[in-house]
Design a protein around this motif. Structure first.
Motif, PDB file in Angstrom:
ATOM      1  N   ASN A 199       0.902  -1.198  -0.237  1.00 62.29           N
ATOM      2  CA  ASN A 199       0.172  -0.013   0.085  1.00 62.29           C
ATOM      3  C   ASN A 199       1.031   1.099   0.148  1.00 62.29           C
ATOM      4  OD1 ASN A 199       0.977  -0.199   2.474  1.00 62.29           O
ATOM      5  ND2 ASN A 199      -0.672   0.377   3.600  1.00 62.29           N
ATOM      6  N   ASN A 200       2.001   1.090  -0.514  1.00 66.86           N
ATOM      7  CA  ASN A 200       2.854   2.398  -0.524  1.00 66.86           C
ATOM      8  C   ASN A 200       2.792   3.355  -1.957  1.00 66.86           C
ATOM      9  OD1 ASN A 200       4.227   0.496  -2.270  1.00 66.86           O
ATOM     10  ND2 ASN A 200       6.184   0.804  -1.489  1.00 66.86           N
ATOM     11  N   ASN A 201       1.889   2.789  -2.899  1.00 66.68           N
ATOM     12  CA  ASN A 201       1.486   3.495  -4.025  1.00 66.68           C
ATOM     13  C   ASN A 201       0.826   4.752  -3.807  1.00 66.68           C
ATOM     14  OD1 ASN A 201       2.263   0.825  -5.685  1.00 66.68           O
ATOM     15  ND2 ASN A 201       0.584   0.266  -4.342  1.00 66.68           N
ATOM     16  N   TYR A 202       0.913   5.745  -4.179  1.00 67.88           N
ATOM     17  CA  TYR A 202       0.241   6.920  -3.887  1.00 67.88           C
ATOM     18  C   TYR A 202       0.057   8.023  -5.149  1.00 67.88           C
ATOM     19  CZ  TYR A 202       5.027   9.176  -3.886  1.00 67.88           C
ATOM     20  OH  TYR A 202       6.288   9.561  -4.529  1.00 67.88           O
ATOM     21  N   VAL A 203      -0.910   9.002  -4.890  1.00 67.72           N
ATOM     22  CA  VAL A 203      -1.362   9.851  -5.660  1.00 67.72           C
ATOM     23  C   VAL A 203      -1.008  11.409  -5.147  1.00 67.72           C
ATOM     24  CG1 VAL A 203      -3.206   8.662  -6.803  1.00 67.72           C
ATOM     25  CG2 VAL A 203      -3.672  10.163  -4.711  1.00 67.72           C
ATOM     26  N   GLY A 204      -0.694  12.394  -6.065  1.00 72.32           N
ATOM     27  CA  GLY A 204      -0.398  13.810  -5.701  1.00 72.32           C
ATOM     28  C   GLY A 204      -1.207  14.658  -6.587  1.00 72.32           C
ATOM     29  N   ASN A 205      -0.706  15.780  -6.836  1.00 74.23           N
ATOM     30  CA  ASN A 205      -1.300  16.867  -7.568  1.00 74.23           C
ATOM     31  C   ASN A 205      -0.532  17.814  -8.321  1.00 74.23           C
ATOM     32  OD1 ASN A 205      -0.868  18.246  -5.285  1.00 74.23           O
ATOM     33  ND2 ASN A 205      -2.782  19.684  -5.750  1.00 74.23           N
ATOM     34  N   GLY A 206       1.059  17.328  -8.352  1.00 72.65           N
ATOM     35  CA  GLY A 206       2.055  18.286  -8.652  1.00 72.65           C
ATOM     36  C   GLY A 206       2.270  18.607 -10.225  1.00 72.65           C
ATOM     37  N   THR A 207       2.279  17.533 -10.948  1.00 68.74           N
ATOM     38  CA  THR A 207       2.549  17.665 -12.279  1.00 68.74           C
ATOM     39  C   THR A 207       1.205  17.947 -13.154  1.00 68.74           C
ATOM     40  OG1 THR A 207       4.370  16.156 -11.972  1.00 68.74           O
ATOM     41  CG2 THR A 207       3.797  16.733 -14.144  1.00 68.74           C
ATOM     42  N   TYR A 208       0.197  17.370 -12.824  1.00 76.64           N
ATOM     43  CA  TYR A 208      -1.100  17.541 -13.367  1.00 76.64           C
ATOM     44  C   TYR A 208      -1.918  18.526 -12.683  1.00 76.64           C
ATOM     45  CZ  TYR A 208       0.733  13.720 -16.547  1.00 76.64           C
ATOM     46  OH  TYR A 208       1.569  13.022 -17.229  1.00 76.64           O
ATOM     47  N   ASP A 209      -3.028  18.946 -13.675  1.00 80.93           N
ATOM     48  CA  ASP A 209      -4.012  20.069 -12.891  1.00 80.93           C
ATOM     49  C   ASP A 209      -5.121  19.378 -12.107  1.00 80.93           C
ATOM     50  OD1 ASP A 209      -4.835  22.598 -12.701  1.00 80.93           O
ATOM     51  OD2 ASP A 209      -6.070  22.663 -14.486  1.00 80.93           O
ATOM     52  N   ILE A 210      -4.695  19.098 -10.974  1.00 81.75           N
ATOM     53  CA  ILE A 210      -5.571  18.464  -9.997  1.00 81.75           C
ATOM     54  C   ILE A 210      -5.837  19.229  -8.988  1.00 81.75           C
ATOM     55  CG2 ILE A 210      -6.124  16.581  -8.707  1.00 81.75           C
ATOM     56  CD1 ILE A 210      -4.086  14.960 -10.291  1.00 81.75           C
ATOM     57  N   LYS A 211      -6.970  19.883  -8.560  1.00 80.48           N
ATOM     58  CA  LYS A 211      -7.199  20.792  -7.666  1.00 80.48           C
ATOM     59  C   LYS A 211      -6.842  20.373  -6.185  1.00 80.48           C
ATOM     60  CE  LYS A 211      -8.630  23.424 -10.749  1.00 80.48           C
ATOM     61  NZ  LYS A 211      -7.668  24.589 -11.374  1.00 80.48           N
ATOM     62  N   GLU A 212      -7.644  19.359  -5.938  1.00 76.42           N
ATOM     63  CA  GLU A 212      -7.326  18.756  -4.575  1.00 76.42           C
ATOM     64  C   GLU A 212      -6.278  17.703  -4.587  1.00 76.42           C
ATOM     65  OE1 GLU A 212      -8.890  19.555  -1.608  1.00 76.42           O
ATOM     66  OE2 GLU A 212     -10.005  21.114  -2.907  1.00 76.42           O
TER      67      GLU A 212
END
Length: 223
Positions: free
Chosen positions: A187-200
């Motif tokens: 469960n160390n896979n993860y998401v973020g919003n740095g490179t793509y235009d994701i608000k939250e």
């Protein structure tokens, strides 16, 4: 003496009849048990057949159903001729070696992920994946099926990145999607919003950063 002989003989015949009756009753019980064993064996064999069917279905199960496929196809730069499945982790496994074997030399590609909590998201790139290189792609995007959103790229110089010894990802630094080796077992896979235009920051994954992959698929997009 003759009376004694008669009594012994009568008693012996009664014993013989009792023994014969006992044998008949036992044979009936044995026949019943043999029939029940046969029925149980047939039931077990049917169960094994059904289990094998379910296992086969599980291995060939796809994330990209018709409604999901239609939604993603509308987000692609233009309507493709077809999508060819390159990898299904249920069938092919989730190791980075397998990922590399299936994806190297292939582009453009679409990757769809389903987490163990049921969230479905992924990404698209027009470029070739290369080991150890950050790849620029102005047309890359990621998406969320649950949110029914397409997220365009903000920093095109780091659209995708792959390291054969560690992970594959959409984005770099404060990444959008990062998937590690044997992703269905950790469960160390993860998401973020740095490179793509994701608000939250974690909206791809229902507000949580980390996830375990249930399955993922890679498609070659043919225009």
């Amino acid at each position: 003496f003759s009376i004694m002989n008669f009594m012994v003989e009568a008693f012996g015949k009664k014993q013989i009849r009792n023994i014969e009756t006992f044998k008949i009753e036992q044979n009936k019980k044995i026949n019943y048990l043999e029939e029940r064993i046969k029925q149980l064996e047939e039931t077990i064999n049917e169960y094994k057949k059904e289990k094998a069917k379910l296992e086969k279905k599980k291995k060939t199960r796809k994330i990209l159903f018709s409604n999901t496929k239609t939604l993603i196809m509308n987000w692609l730069p233009r309507k493709p001729i077809r999508l060819t499945l390159l990898l299904n982790s249920n069938k092919d496994g989730d190791s980075l070696n397998t990922f590399w074997e299936k994806i190297k030399g292939k582009y453009p590609t679409l990757i769809v992920i389903e987490t163990t909590k049921g969230y479905i998201f992924g990404g698209y790139t027009t470029q070739l994946w290369k080991d150890g290189e950050e790849i620029r792609d102005k047309k890359a995007f990621i998406f969320s099926i649950d949110n029914q959103k397409k997220y365009n790229i903000k920093q095109s110089e780091t659209a995708i990145y792959f390291r054969k010894s560690l992970f594959w990802m959409f984005g770099r630094g404060n990444n959008a999607i990062v998937v590690f080796n044997n992703c269905t077992k950790n469960n160390n896979n993860y998401v973020g919003n740095g490179t793509y235009d994701i608000k939250e920051e974690y909206e791809l994954n229902g507000g949580e950063k980390y996830f375990t992959v249930k399955s993922f698929e890679i498609y070659l997009v043919k225009y």
